[in-house]
Design a protein around this motif. Structure first.
Motif, mmCIF file in Angstrom:
data_model
loop_
_atom_site.group_PDB
_atom_site.id
_atom_site.type_symbol
_atom_site.label_atom_id
_atom_site.label_comp_id
_atom_site.label_asym_id
_atom_site.label_seq_id
_atom_site.Cartn_x
_atom_site.Cartn_y
_atom_site.Cartn_z
ATOM 1 N N VAL A 1 0.858 -1.183 0.000
ATOM 2 C CA VAL A 1 0.000 0.000 0.000
ATOM 3 C C VAL A 1 0.892 1.230 0.000
ATOM 4 O O VAL A 1 1.743 1.378 0.867
ATOM 5 N N GLN A 2 0.676 2.086 -0.958
ATOM 6 C CA GLN A 2 1.496 3.289 -1.057
ATOM 7 C C GLN A 2 0.659 4.492 -1.415
ATOM 8 O O GLN A 2 -0.297 4.402 -2.187
ATOM 9 N N LEU A 3 1.025 5.621 -0.802
ATOM 10 C CA LEU A 3 0.498 6.911 -1.216
ATOM 11 C C LEU A 3 1.694 7.710 -1.689
ATOM 12 O O LEU A 3 2.647 7.896 -0.938
ATOM 13 N N GLN A 4 1.634 8.177 -2.908
ATOM 14 C CA GLN A 4 2.751 8.897 -3.495
ATOM 15 C C GLN A 4 2.338 10.330 -3.758
ATOM 16 O O GLN A 4 1.461 10.580 -4.589
ATOM 17 N N ALA A 5 2.980 11.251 -3.038
ATOM 18 C CA ALA A 5 2.667 12.673 -3.203
ATOM 19 C C ALA A 5 3.709 13.343 -4.078
ATOM 20 O O ALA A 5 4.887 12.977 -4.047
ATOM 21 N N SER A 6 3.269 14.325 -4.819
ATOM 22 C CA SER A 6 4.184 15.078 -5.682
ATOM 23 C C SER A 6 3.642 16.487 -5.889
ATOM 24 O O SER A 6 2.493 16.778 -5.520
ATOM 25 N N GLY A 7 4.472 17.347 -6.462
ATOM 26 C CA GLY A 7 4.009 18.680 -6.826
ATOM 27 C C GLY A 7 4.546 19.808 -5.977
ATOM 28 O O GLY A 7 4.275 20.978 -6.268
ATOM 29 N N GLY A 8 5.272 19.483 -4.930
ATOM 30 C CA GLY A 8 5.817 20.545 -4.098
ATOM 31 C C GLY A 8 6.907 21.319 -4.824
ATOM 32 O O GLY A 8 7.363 20.927 -5.891
ATOM 33 N N GLY A 9 7.317 22.425 -4.227
ATOM 34 C CA GLY A 9 8.373 23.203 -4.827
ATOM 35 C C GLY A 9 8.464 24.577 -4.200
ATOM 36 O O GLY A 9 7.862 24.829 -3.148
ATOM 37 N N LEU A 10 9.205 25.444 -4.852
ATOM 38 C CA LEU A 10 9.409 26.809 -4.384
ATOM 39 C C LEU A 10 8.542 27.744 -5.207
ATOM 40 O O LEU A 10 8.543 27.677 -6.449
ATOM 41 N N VAL A 11 7.818 28.610 -4.536
ATOM 42 C CA VAL A 11 6.945 29.552 -5.223
ATOM 43 C C VAL A 11 6.955 30.871 -4.466
ATOM 44 O O VAL A 11 7.163 30.887 -3.247
ATOM 45 N N GLN A 12 6.737 31.940 -5.177
ATOM 46 C CA GLN A 12 6.672 33.248 -4.523
ATOM 47 C C GLN A 12 5.303 33.451 -3.897
ATOM 48 O O GLN A 12 4.300 32.850 -4.335
ATOM 49 N N ALA A 13 5.263 34.279 -2.891
ATOM 50 C CA ALA A 13 4.000 34.609 -2.245
ATOM 51 C C ALA A 13 3.012 35.128 -3.294
ATOM 52 O O ALA A 13 3.382 35.896 -4.180
ATOM 53 N N GLY A 14 1.777 34.658 -3.176
ATOM 54 C CA GLY A 14 0.754 35.016 -4.149
ATOM 55 C C GLY A 14 0.630 34.031 -5.289
ATOM 56 O O GLY A 14 -0.327 34.086 -6.064
ATOM 57 N N GLY A 15 1.585 33.129 -5.399
ATOM 58 C CA GLY A 15 1.582 32.147 -6.468
ATOM 59 C C GLY A 15 0.728 30.930 -6.159
ATOM 60 O O GLY A 15 0.039 30.873 -5.138
ATOM 61 N N SER A 16 0.798 29.962 -7.058
ATOM 62 C CA SER A 16 -0.025 28.756 -6.933
ATOM 63 C C SER A 16 0.825 27.505 -7.127
ATOM 64 O O SER A 16 1.854 27.528 -7.814
ATOM 65 N N LEU A 17 0.372 26.438 -6.514
ATOM 66 C CA LEU A 17 0.956 25.114 -6.701
ATOM 67 C C LEU A 17 -0.167 24.103 -6.641
ATOM 68 O O LEU A 17 -1.185 24.325 -5.977
ATOM 69 N N ARG A 18 0.030 22.983 -7.322
ATOM 70 C CA ARG A 18 -0.926 21.895 -7.255
ATOM 71 C C ARG A 18 -0.202 20.645 -6.775
ATOM 72 O O ARG A 18 0.760 20.191 -7.393
ATOM 73 N N LEU A 19 -0.676 20.119 -5.661
ATOM 74 C CA LEU A 19 -0.139 18.865 -5.137
ATOM 75 C C LEU A 19 -0.998 17.713 -5.619
ATOM 76 O O LEU A 19 -2.216 17.855 -5.786
ATOM 77 N N PHE A 20 -0.349 16.584 -5.820
ATOM 78 C CA PHE A 20 -1.042 15.416 -6.356
ATOM 79 C C PHE A 20 -0.645 14.194 -5.535
ATOM 80 O O PHE A 20 0.510 14.042 -5.150
ATOM 81 N N CYS A 21 -1.610 13.343 -5.256
ATOM 82 C CA CYS A 21 -1.339 12.129 -4.498
ATOM 83 C C CYS A 21 -2.031 10.963 -5.181
ATOM 84 O O CYS A 21 -3.229 11.034 -5.479
ATOM 85 N N GLU A 22 -1.287 9.912 -5.409
ATOM 86 C CA GLU A 22 -1.848 8.714 -6.023
ATOM 87 C C GLU A 22 -1.686 7.533 -5.083
ATOM 88 O O GLU A 22 -0.599 7.303 -4.552
ATOM 89 N N ALA A 23 -2.763 6.813 -4.877
ATOM 90 C CA ALA A 23 -2.747 5.634 -4.024
ATOM 91 C C ALA A 23 -2.612 4.381 -4.871
ATOM 92 O O ALA A 23 -3.215 4.278 -5.931
ATOM 93 N N SER A 24 -1.842 3.442 -4.394
ATOM 94 C CA SER A 24 -1.684 2.182 -5.111
ATOM 95 C C SER A 24 -1.555 1.044 -4.117
ATOM 96 O O SER A 24 -1.276 1.253 -2.944
ATOM 97 N N GLY A 25 -1.786 -0.145 -4.576
ATOM 98 C CA GLY A 25 -1.648 -1.311 -3.725
ATOM 99 C C GLY A 25 -2.967 -1.834 -3.213
ATOM 100 O O GLY A 25 -3.064 -2.966 -2.768
ATOM 101 N N ARG A 26 -3.973 -1.005 -3.218
ATOM 102 C CA ARG A 26 -5.315 -1.443 -2.862
ATOM 103 C C ARG A 26 -6.298 -0.418 -3.398
ATOM 104 O O ARG A 26 -5.907 0.636 -3.862
#
Length: 122
Positions: A1-26
């Protein structure tokens, strides 16, 4: 069973980011899913959660109106769209899954992914 998160990073204040998580194994289609974050020296806090049906969501007061949680059609993916980011949003973000309704208590969650770092510069 795994949850894999991605999408983090460096951004300036006021900016946007999208995080993504995919579950596998069940099949996670019947699991509530959430995003926690932990800043240095602070406790892990629930930022947003979504029910297994996708019909119910929770947001911490600090992110309401700025973050949006959603899950994919297959129900084994969850995304966190973060907008109008602030330096205080800087933290390691974790996705998590549990059954029986979401909880703000991180010990109540059953499955965890490795964190992804979000850094918001001022």
């Amino acid at each position: 069973v795994q949850l894999q998160a991605s999408g983090g990073g460096l951004v300036q204040a006021g900016g946007s980011l999208r995080l993504f998580c995919e579950a596998s194994g069940r099949t996670f289609s019947s699991y509530d899913m959430g995003w926690f974050r932990q800043a240095p020296g602070k406790e892990r806090e629930l930022v947003a959660a979504i029910s297994w049906t996708g019909s119910s969501t929770f947001y911490a007061d600090s992110v309401k109106g700025r973050f949006t949680i959603s899950r994919g059609n297959a129900k084994n993916t969850v995304a966190l769209q973060m907008s109008s980011l602030k330096p205080e949003d800087t933290a390691v973000y974790y996705c998590a899954a549990k059954t029986g309704g979401y909880s703000t208590i991180y010990q109540a969650w059953d499955y965890w992914g490795k964190g992804t770092l979000v850094t918001v510069s001022s």
